[in-house]
Enzyme design. Structure first.
Site, PDB file in Angstrom:
ATOM      1  N   HIS A  97      42.716  36.394  36.027  1.00 58.83           N
ATOM      2  CA  HIS A  97      41.303  36.474  36.439  1.00 58.83           C
ATOM      3  C   HIS A  97      40.372  36.101  35.089  1.00 58.83           C
ATOM      4  O   HIS A  97      39.907  37.293  34.582  1.00 58.83           O
ATOM      5  CB  HIS A  97      40.758  37.549  37.078  1.00 58.83           C
ATOM      6  CG  HIS A  97      41.324  37.671  38.487  1.00 58.83           C
ATOM      7  ND1 HIS A  97      40.673  37.288  39.726  1.00 58.83           N
ATOM      8  CD2 HIS A  97      42.511  38.141  39.081  1.00 58.83           C
ATOM      9  CE1 HIS A  97      41.294  37.313  40.671  1.00 58.83           C
ATOM     10  NE2 HIS A  97      42.443  37.768  40.399  1.00 58.83           N
ATOM     11  N   GLU A 152      37.275  35.640  34.500  1.00 65.99           N
ATOM     12  CA  GLU A 152      35.981  35.840  34.906  1.00 65.99           C
ATOM     13  C   GLU A 152      35.809  37.550  34.441  1.00 65.99           C
ATOM     14  O   GLU A 152      34.465  37.782  34.110  1.00 65.99           O
ATOM     15  CB  GLU A 152      35.497  35.928  36.466  1.00 65.99           C
ATOM     16  CG  GLU A 152      36.223  36.871  37.300  1.00 65.99           C
ATOM     17  CD  GLU A 152      37.367  36.288  38.075  1.00 65.99           C
ATOM     18  OE1 GLU A 152      37.832  36.707  39.204  1.00 65.99           O
ATOM     19  OE2 GLU A 152      38.296  35.505  37.399  1.00 65.99           O
ATOM     20  N   CYS A 210      43.695  32.729  40.428  1.00 68.20           N
ATOM     21  CA  CYS A 210      44.703  33.602  41.370  1.00 68.20           C
ATOM     22  C   CYS A 210      45.290  32.951  42.376  1.00 68.20           C
ATOM     23  O   CYS A 210      45.929  31.873  42.163  1.00 68.20           O
ATOM     24  CB  CYS A 210      44.085  34.775  41.662  1.00 68.20           C
ATOM     25  SG  CYS A 210      45.079  36.243  41.920  1.00 68.20           S
TER      26      CYS A 210
END
Length: 542
Positions: free
Chosen positions: A507, A509, A381
């Site tokens: 993102h 994750e 990001c």
């Protein structure tokens, strides 16, 4: 019919109710049951999207674009399913909904009160998942600690639900602390007795106690808790501290928590299948390699601000039998002391997302260090935006290149606001949020680790790479390896002639699972392992 499990907490906060709920979800899913989880937070913010990471930790984004509590991340990772905006609800959201109904006249002139209007809205939120997805089990975690004023409407609502739904469809689990007094050499049950007393004064009798403890509970102590808290002896479950959160489902299985729940709720299910989870938990203890990842961020004194990133690094490490050591580095410290001083001993570098100008030049210097020294790099990001700014300044010779977020008058605004974000007044839930498709370019590092031509990733941003400078940067060695289907939004970039320099606007994750690590984290860890094995420093500096 759907059965409901409510998890409350007592004595102190941060006992691990979220991990307990997630672990229970894993156990019940392992028995073939369809499980849904949700978290109720008693703060007045509508959602955590505008809260400081120092206050709340990370904001976890669901596939449908909800900004939620970090416990929702635990839920998804443990049960390996995507949850929706139903997975998290706050006091603020409840009150906002009730007030909107009042303004529309939905209450037909009634005096709007906490009981019944607020509690009814909470009950509707609890049962809404049943109407949408028809799960066998809904596990609802009530945030806060029993005794907090803020939690009272939620506790009253779940008390009423046992009356509304029937005793055979509702079960209460109370997670509590059994403190160990070092001076006396004893575990003390009195705080738990008082916590249960407080819960019973509200009208809730817990069916099961999950006792967090540093020491094993003796049979006599369990019998004492059962007697004074008015629960069955089999319903006193101990949960000692664990080396890894991924051991917790197995610890609860050994205590037969899932069997007790099945018996009490009259569930029909198959034998537990925890083979995959047992293999995962055993792998945690078989890590025979070690690497150090330098994480350069703004909120590094609070690791919960980057919780999903930490877990994603671990997931990738498990696949390579590699323990991940994280070197937490303040971005502002890089500005003062220099990137080389702080990063010379790491095997890989990660710049996570964030907001605001503080520490930006430190992150840009970090990206430069990774590029120039061929250190494996992953930017996420804002991390990608910093990498783009660095590349524009130092490779493309765009002096003063910046993001319009940090310098509205930059001569080279290589990062700028997305269309439609220019005049946004309300900051809450107004970013580009949730899952969007991304097309991968064949022959790139990203395509190599994904192994597919299109994927979906979760976003949370207002700014994007400015396409006006795209061709010039590509001519200097920037590779665009992931892009939106319409070709307008740059999703992934990498560098030619660098073994692993990859950055993404989304993102990753939020899509990583302990049994299925995200490809970009796998690529970073593989790159870091290769980098560490290089014969000497000179070869590292390329």
């Amino acid at each position: 019919m759907t059965k409901y499990i409510f998890i409350t907490g007592g004595v102190v906060s941060s006992l691990g109710k979220g991990i307990t709920a997630a672990s229970l979800g894993r156990l019940l899913k392992g028995r073939g049951l369809k499980v849904a989880l949700q978290k109720f937070d008693p703060y007045i913010n509508v959602d955590p999207g505008t809260m400081s990471p120092y206050q709340h930790g990370e904001v976890y984004v669901t596939e449908d674009g909800a900004e939620t509590d970090l416990d929702v991340g635990h839920y998804e990772r443990f049960i390996d399913e995507n949850l929706s905006h139903y997975a998290n609800c706050t006091t603020g959201r409840i009150y906002q909904t009730v007030l909107d109904k009042e303004r529309r006249g939905d209450y037909l002139g009634q005096t709007v009160q906490v009981i019944p209007h607020i509690t009814n809205e909470i009950k509707d939120r609890v049962t809404m998942i049943e109407k949408e997805n028809s799960p066998d089990i809904v596990i609802s975690e009530i945030g806060g600690t029993v005794g907090d004023i803020e939690s009272l409407p939620f506790l009253e609502a779940i008390r009423q639900l046992k009356f509304d739904l029937g005793k055979d469809r509702v079960l209460y689990i109370h997670v509590t602390l059994i403190p160990y007094i070092e001076a006396a050499g004893e575990l003390k049950t009195k705080p738990t007795q008082h916590s249960v007393k407080e819960l019973r004064s509200i009208g809730i009798q817990p069916d099961i106690l999950v006792c967090r403890t540093q020491k094993e509970l003796s049979e006599d102590l369990k019998a004492k808790l059962a007697l004074f808290c008015d629960v069955d002896r089999e319903a006193v479950v101990q949960l000692p501290d664990a080396e890894s959160i991924y051991e917790v489902p197995l610890m609860l299985a050994r205590e037969k928590l899932d069997l007790e729940i099945i018996r009490r709720l009259g569930l029909e299910c198959k034998q537990a299948d925890l083979k995959e989870w047992k293999e995962l938990a055993s792998r945690v203890h078989r890590l025979d390699k070690e690497i150090c990842i330098g994480l350069v961020g703004k909120y590094v004194e609070l690791p919960d601000a980057y919780l999903s990133i930490v877990e994603s690094l671990k997931h990738a490490g498990f696949q390579y039998n590699c323990e991940i050591k994280i070197k937490w580095i303040y971005a502002e410290k890089v500005e003062k002391e220099g990137a080389e001083e702080l990063l010379q001993n790491v095997d890989g570098i990660l710049i996570p997302g964030g907001f605001g100008e503080r520490g930006i030049e430190g992150k840009i210097a970090t990206a430069a260090y990774a590029r120039e020294n061929r250190v494996p790099f992953l930017g996420i990001c804002l991390g990608m935006q910093c990498a783009i700014i660095e590349f524009a300044r130092n490779v493309c010779q765009m002096k003063g290149a910046n993001s319009s977020e940090f310098d509205p008058d930059s001569p080279y605004p290589v990062v700028h606001l997305m269309p439609g974000q220019e005049n946004v007044a309300n900051k809450g839930a107004s970013m580009r949020l949730g899952g969007y498709p991304c097309r991968l370019v064949e022959g790139t590092l990203a395509y190599g680790v994904y192994g597919v031509s299109e994927t979906s990733e979760r976003h949370r941003h207002r700014y994007e790479i400015n396409n006006e400078y795209r061709k010039e940067m590509e001519s200097k060695g920037l590779v665009i390896s992931g892009i939106s289907p319409d070709g307008q939004l740059i999703e992934i970039i990498e560098l030619k002639e660098h073994p692993w320099f990859v950055a993404c606007q989304f993102h990753p994750e939020f899509k990583s699972r302990p049994n299925r690590p995200h490809p970009l984290f796998m690529g970073l860890i593989k790159g870091a392992l290769d980098y560490k094995e290089e014969p000497d420093t000179a070869s590292r500096e390329g």
